[in-house]
Design an enzyme around this catalytic site. Structure first.
Site, short mmCIF file in Angstrom:
data_model
loop_
_atom_site.label_atom_id
_atom_site.label_comp_id
_atom_site.label_asym_id
_atom_site.label_seq_id
_atom_site.Cartn_x
_atom_site.Cartn_y
_atom_site.Cartn_z
CE LYS A 53 -3.73 -2.41 2.05
NZ LYS A 53 -4.43 -2.89 3.33
CD GLN A 97 -3.38 -4.71 6.58
OE1 GLN A 97 -3.34 -3.54 5.73
NE2 GLN A 97 -3.95 -5.72 6.16
CG ASP A 120 -9.48 -0.69 4.59
OD1 ASP A 120 -9.07 -0.86 3.37
OD2 ASP A 120 -8.96 -1.10 5.73
#
Ligand code: NAD
Length: 284
Positions: A53, A97, A120
């Protein structure tokens, strides 16, 4: 005729080039999109995702920071950090995460992130907005899948879309996005009886169960569009999807590979969401 392969790597690279131009323009006008990634503990898979990422952000000019916390961190401490980043106007996207250590309840973390920075797309507000057809930051994997279908002008309206898997991050939301495109959607899951009865009638099959090679040509209708979300690590270290690619491609019209399929699109849509969040377009 063997299926056409939809490469998420190639499509992702094309989209990232366009995004780079957009980010350059935003920077010229004084706005640098910024992504904060928080990682807890030292799970090797999580570390590798986070590195991916970070690298991808860099390629389009998005500034990113990775904050590493020890696996002993408390929920309160993590919530404190999220609160700080929520208030920081220079931070446009916040990603924690997953998975998190067991002393931290994931649902408490997801709801703590400002929905306008929830790149997200996991916050219940964004999920609710998506389900009711309002502007939202969309969950990255489902968003990537719809983008892949649209990139090939694959008809969705009126088609039977079968989704295998009902997780909150892939199965459920991808079904909702397909419904929003006027597909007739069937969800299958681990308790589904006679799975093949459903998959055989799918015009579009989304395989997101995390079961290596569970789908082959015997499960498919001639000409089906097959999107393989699964990422399964085999004993020899290689990665394989939920679809037996060699078998399925004999009968499918379009198919996505693993690796280089849905995976790169997921990261690409994260970048897109970060740009959207920086522009303040979602949840405005
Ligand atoms: P999950 O474990 O949360 O959910 C799996 C779902 O599959 C469940 O709803 C379960 O009911 C269903 N399922 C399991 N076995 C089944 C079976 N035999 N028949 C029918 N349904 C079955 O997983 P997830 O987070 O949704 O991820 C699914 C897969 O996609 C995993 O392999 C994961 O690694 C992968 N994934 C890939 C990406 C990407 O970017 N490519 C992103 C997220 C997840």
């Amino acid at each position: 005729m063997p299926a056409e392969i939809i490469s998420g790597k190639e499509l992702g690279n094309e989209l990232r080039q366009e995004m780079k131009k957009e980010v350059d323009q935003l920077k010229n006008s004084g706005l640098t999109p910024h992504l904060t990634v928080i990682i807890v503990g030292d799970n090797p898979a999580s570390r590798s995702y986070v590195r991916g990422k970070e690298k991808a952000s860099d390629t389009v000019g998005i500034s990113s920071e990775v904050i590493e916390l020890p696996s002993s961190v408390t929920e309160e401490e993590l919530l404190g950090l999220i609160d700080q980043k929520n208030r920081d106007a220079s931070v446009h996207g916040i990603l924690v995460q997953l998975p998190l250590p067991e002393q931290i309840r994931e649902e408490n973390i997801i709801v703590a992130i400002d929905p306008a920075k929830d790149v997200d797309g996991f916050h219940p507000i964004n999920i609710g907005r998506m389900m009711t057809g309002q502007d939202a930051l969309l969950p990255c994997t489902p968003y990537g899948i719809i983008t892949m279908l649209k990139s090939r002008n694959i008809p969705i309206e009126g088609k039977h879309a079968v989704v295998i898997g009902r997780s909150n991050i892939v199965g459920k939301p991808v079904g909702q996005l397909l419904l929003a495109e006027n597909a007739t959607v069937t969800y299958c899951h681990s308790k589904t009886d006679k799975l093949t009865d459903y998959t055989k009638s799918a015009d579009i099959l989304i395989a997101a169960a995390g079961r290596a090679n569970m789908i082959n040509k015997e499960h498919l209708k001639e000409g089906a569009v097959v999107i393989d979300v699964g990422i399964n690590r085999m004993e020899d270290g290689s990665l394989t999807g939920d679809v037996d690619f060699e078998s399925a491609k004999e009968i499918a019209s379009y198919i996505t590979p693993v690796p280089r399929g849905v995976g790169p699109m997921t990261i690409t849509m994260l970048l897109k969401n970060t740009i959207q969040a920086a522009k303040g377009l979602a949840n405005s």
